[in-house]
Scaffold this motif. Structure first.
Motif, mmCIF file in Angstrom:
data_model
loop_
_atom_site.group_PDB
_atom_site.id
_atom_site.type_symbol
_atom_site.label_atom_id
_atom_site.label_comp_id
_atom_site.label_asym_id
_atom_site.label_seq_id
_atom_site.Cartn_x
_atom_site.Cartn_y
_atom_site.Cartn_z
ATOM 1 N N GLN A 93 0.845 -1.195 0.000
ATOM 2 C CA GLN A 93 0.000 0.000 0.000
ATOM 3 C C GLN A 93 0.883 1.248 0.000
ATOM 4 O O GLN A 93 1.967 1.250 0.578
ATOM 5 C CB GLN A 93 -0.915 0.005 1.227
ATOM 6 C CG GLN A 93 -1.979 1.088 1.226
ATOM 7 C CD GLN A 93 -2.929 0.960 2.407
ATOM 8 O OE1 GLN A 93 -2.640 1.453 3.494
ATOM 9 N NE2 GLN A 93 -4.052 0.279 2.195
ATOM 10 N N THR A 115 -5.701 -5.016 9.839
ATOM 11 C CA THR A 115 -6.458 -4.750 8.618
ATOM 12 C C THR A 115 -5.966 -5.621 7.475
ATOM 13 O O THR A 115 -6.763 -6.199 6.719
ATOM 14 C CB THR A 115 -6.341 -3.267 8.230
ATOM 15 O OG1 THR A 115 -6.947 -2.471 9.249
ATOM 16 C CG2 THR A 115 -7.027 -2.991 6.896
ATOM 17 N N TRP A 116 -4.652 -5.720 7.337
ATOM 18 C CA TRP A 116 -4.104 -6.528 6.245
ATOM 19 C C TRP A 116 -4.519 -7.991 6.372
ATOM 20 O O TRP A 116 -4.749 -8.666 5.368
ATOM 21 C CB TRP A 116 -2.584 -6.411 6.214
ATOM 22 C CG TRP A 116 -2.085 -5.009 6.088
ATOM 23 C CD1 TRP A 116 -2.773 -3.942 5.583
ATOM 24 C CD2 TRP A 116 -0.812 -4.508 6.485
ATOM 25 N NE1 TRP A 116 -1.994 -2.804 5.637
ATOM 26 C CE2 TRP A 116 -0.781 -3.116 6.188
ATOM 27 C CE3 TRP A 116 0.315 -5.091 7.054
ATOM 28 C CZ2 TRP A 116 0.323 -2.320 6.443
ATOM 29 C CZ3 TRP A 116 1.429 -4.293 7.318
ATOM 30 C CH2 TRP A 116 1.427 -2.930 7.023
ATOM 31 N N ASP A 119 -8.798 -7.962 5.990
ATOM 32 C CA ASP A 119 -9.339 -7.529 4.700
ATOM 33 C C ASP A 119 -8.620 -8.140 3.501
ATOM 34 O O ASP A 119 -9.230 -8.300 2.435
ATOM 35 C CB ASP A 119 -9.275 -6.010 4.583
ATOM 36 C CG ASP A 119 -10.289 -5.308 5.485
ATOM 37 O OD1 ASP A 119 -11.159 -6.004 6.034
ATOM 38 O OD2 ASP A 119 -10.198 -4.078 5.635
ATOM 39 N N ASP A 120 -7.324 -8.434 3.654
ATOM 40 C CA ASP A 120 -6.515 -8.849 2.509
ATOM 41 C C ASP A 120 -5.969 -10.269 2.618
ATOM 42 O O ASP A 120 -5.349 -10.759 1.674
ATOM 43 C CB ASP A 120 -5.325 -7.885 2.343
ATOM 44 C CG ASP A 120 -5.760 -6.429 2.273
ATOM 45 O OD1 ASP A 120 -6.820 -6.155 1.681
ATOM 46 O OD2 ASP A 120 -5.041 -5.573 2.823
ATOM 47 N N HIS A 160 -14.912 -2.780 13.374
ATOM 48 C CA HIS A 160 -14.827 -2.064 12.103
ATOM 49 C C HIS A 160 -15.590 -0.754 12.222
ATOM 50 O O HIS A 160 -16.825 -0.727 12.190
ATOM 51 C CB HIS A 160 -15.392 -2.920 10.974
ATOM 52 C CG HIS A 160 -14.812 -2.603 9.644
ATOM 53 N ND1 HIS A 160 -15.330 -3.092 8.459
ATOM 54 C CD2 HIS A 160 -13.747 -1.844 9.281
ATOM 55 C CE1 HIS A 160 -14.612 -2.651 7.436
ATOM 56 N NE2 HIS A 160 -13.657 -1.886 7.920
ATOM 57 N N TYR A 167 -12.901 7.496 6.380
ATOM 58 C CA TYR A 167 -12.258 6.259 5.929
ATOM 59 C C TYR A 167 -12.489 5.154 6.953
ATOM 60 O O TYR A 167 -12.186 5.332 8.146
ATOM 61 C CB TYR A 167 -10.755 6.477 5.732
ATOM 62 C CG TYR A 167 -10.041 5.256 5.170
ATOM 63 C CD1 TYR A 167 -10.197 4.910 3.836
ATOM 64 C CD2 TYR A 167 -9.253 4.453 5.982
ATOM 65 C CE1 TYR A 167 -9.573 3.794 3.312
ATOM 66 C CE2 TYR A 167 -8.621 3.324 5.468
ATOM 67 C CZ TYR A 167 -8.786 3.002 4.133
ATOM 68 O OH TYR A 167 -8.167 1.886 3.615
ATOM 69 N N LYS A 234 -10.571 -8.390 -1.964
ATOM 70 C CA LYS A 234 -11.877 -7.738 -1.867
ATOM 71 C C LYS A 234 -11.763 -6.211 -1.855
ATOM 72 O O LYS A 234 -12.729 -5.527 -2.191
ATOM 73 C CB LYS A 234 -12.640 -8.229 -0.643
ATOM 74 C CG LYS A 234 -12.165 -7.722 0.694
ATOM 75 C CD LYS A 234 -13.086 -8.210 1.816
ATOM 76 C CE LYS A 234 -12.725 -7.583 3.162
ATOM 77 N NZ LYS A 234 -13.621 -8.048 4.236
ATOM 78 N N ARG A 235 -10.589 -5.682 -1.474
ATOM 79 C CA ARG A 235 -10.401 -4.237 -1.517
ATOM 80 C C ARG A 235 -9.893 -3.846 -2.899
ATOM 81 O O ARG A 235 -9.241 -4.642 -3.585
ATOM 82 C CB ARG A 235 -9.429 -3.780 -0.428
ATOM 83 C CG ARG A 235 -9.951 -4.018 0.980
ATOM 84 C CD ARG A 235 -9.270 -3.107 1.987
ATOM 85 N NE ARG A 235 -7.861 -3.423 2.198
ATOM 86 C CZ ARG A 235 -7.044 -2.682 2.954
ATOM 87 N NH1 ARG A 235 -7.502 -1.584 3.537
ATOM 88 N NH2 ARG A 235 -5.784 -3.038 3.117
ATOM 89 N N ILE A 239 -5.876 0.267 -3.250
ATOM 90 C CA ILE A 239 -5.699 0.275 -1.796
ATOM 91 C C ILE A 239 -4.786 -0.864 -1.360
ATOM 92 O O ILE A 239 -3.880 -0.668 -0.548
ATOM 93 C CB ILE A 239 -7.056 0.178 -1.071
ATOM 94 C CG1 ILE A 239 -7.876 1.446 -1.316
ATOM 95 C CG2 ILE A 239 -6.862 -0.051 0.424
ATOM 96 C CD1 ILE A 239 -9.241 1.434 -0.636
#
Length: 264
Positions: A93, A115-116, A119-120, A160, A167, A234-235, A239
């Motif tokens: 990122q 978050t990583w 979400d990732d 979340h 943001y 999914k992001r 990003i």
């Protein structure tokens, strides 16, 4: 560039290393010269505060700005991260956080790897953040606050938050932050433009609103070991990047030679 044994030890024990004046005034000026163009862009990567005007974050600027493309390939930034992570890295990122005078909003207490992971689907915290101050950071203009040693707690429970700021962020509860701060304290590295801060993906950090008349602009690059690349997409790609190619460093003076056309 390589970190000293003491700096490596500090990173392992405290979760961060601060390097004042890592980049020169001329190098910082070369990057800041492109900021007005970037912040004026009407594109999805340029995320604004709730007022709809002030730039909160310009994501993926290294893909449409030549100076920041070069920063993302700079040996003073890449080599020490490779040293700490033990191998080749890629850009997970890239963002420029504006924190405008009077208007810059809060970044709540959080961990980036949380978050990583959520979400990732990044397998392990073999990734970290490197920030370069583009403005002087003081106690008045929203300095980044970190809790030393909090990276040793692993991935913490988080909620979340979709409402507090413009943001969305996976944030920690007050009790967790208070407990960690009682154990490790809180530090806020401050210094001139060009200073560089490296911090572990699990370090707990935040920044307050900037109600001062002075902007606090910082570039953050999240670098991940290539073997540890994300598995979930999914992001948006701007990003959480999906190019896992190892970064090849440019020359140490690359920010002072900007004769090439800007990256598109």
């Amino acid at each position: 560039m390589q970190l000293s044994e003491d700096q490596v030890r500090q990173f392992e024990e405290q979760g961060y290393v601060f390097l004042p004046s890592q980049f020169t005034e001329a190098e910082v000026a070369a990057m800041k010269a492109d900021i007005p163009r970037i912040f004026a862009m009407d594109r999805q990567e340029v995320w604004r505060e709730k007022d709809g005007k002030s730039v909160r974050t310009a994501f993926a600027a290294h893909t449409y700005s030549e100076p920041f493309h070069r920063l993302a390939h700079h040996p003073r930034m890449i080599e020490p991260v490779k040293q700490l992570l033990g191998g080749d890295v890629y850009v997970h990122q890239f963002k420029i956080n504006g924190k405008e005078a009077f208007e810059g909003d809060v970044w709540q207490w959080h961990q980036d790897y949380g978050t990583w992971k959520r979400d990732d689907d990044m397998p392990e915290p073999r990734a970290m953040n490197i920030s370069v101050f583009l403005d002087e950071v003081t106690e008045f203009n929203g300095a980044l606050m970190i809790i030393p040693g909090s990276h040793k707690a692993g991935v913490l429970e988080a909620g979340h938050d979709l409402e507090t700021t413009s943001y969305p962020l996976w944030t920690l509860d007050k009790e967790t932050v208070a407990r960690l701060a009682d154990e490790g304290g809180i530090v806020a590295p401050k210094g001139p433009a060009g200073s560089m801060l490296m911090f572990h993906g699990n370090i707990v950090h935040a920044s307050p609103p900037n109600i001062s008349p002075w902007r606090r602009m910082i570039t953050y690059i999240s670098l991940c070991h290539c073997d540890n690349h994300i598995r979930q997409f999914k992001r948006p790609e701007w990003i959480a990047h999906r190019d896992f190619t190892p970064i090849e460093c440019m020359a140490d003076d690359c920010l002072l030679d900007l004769s090439r056309q800007p990256a598109e």
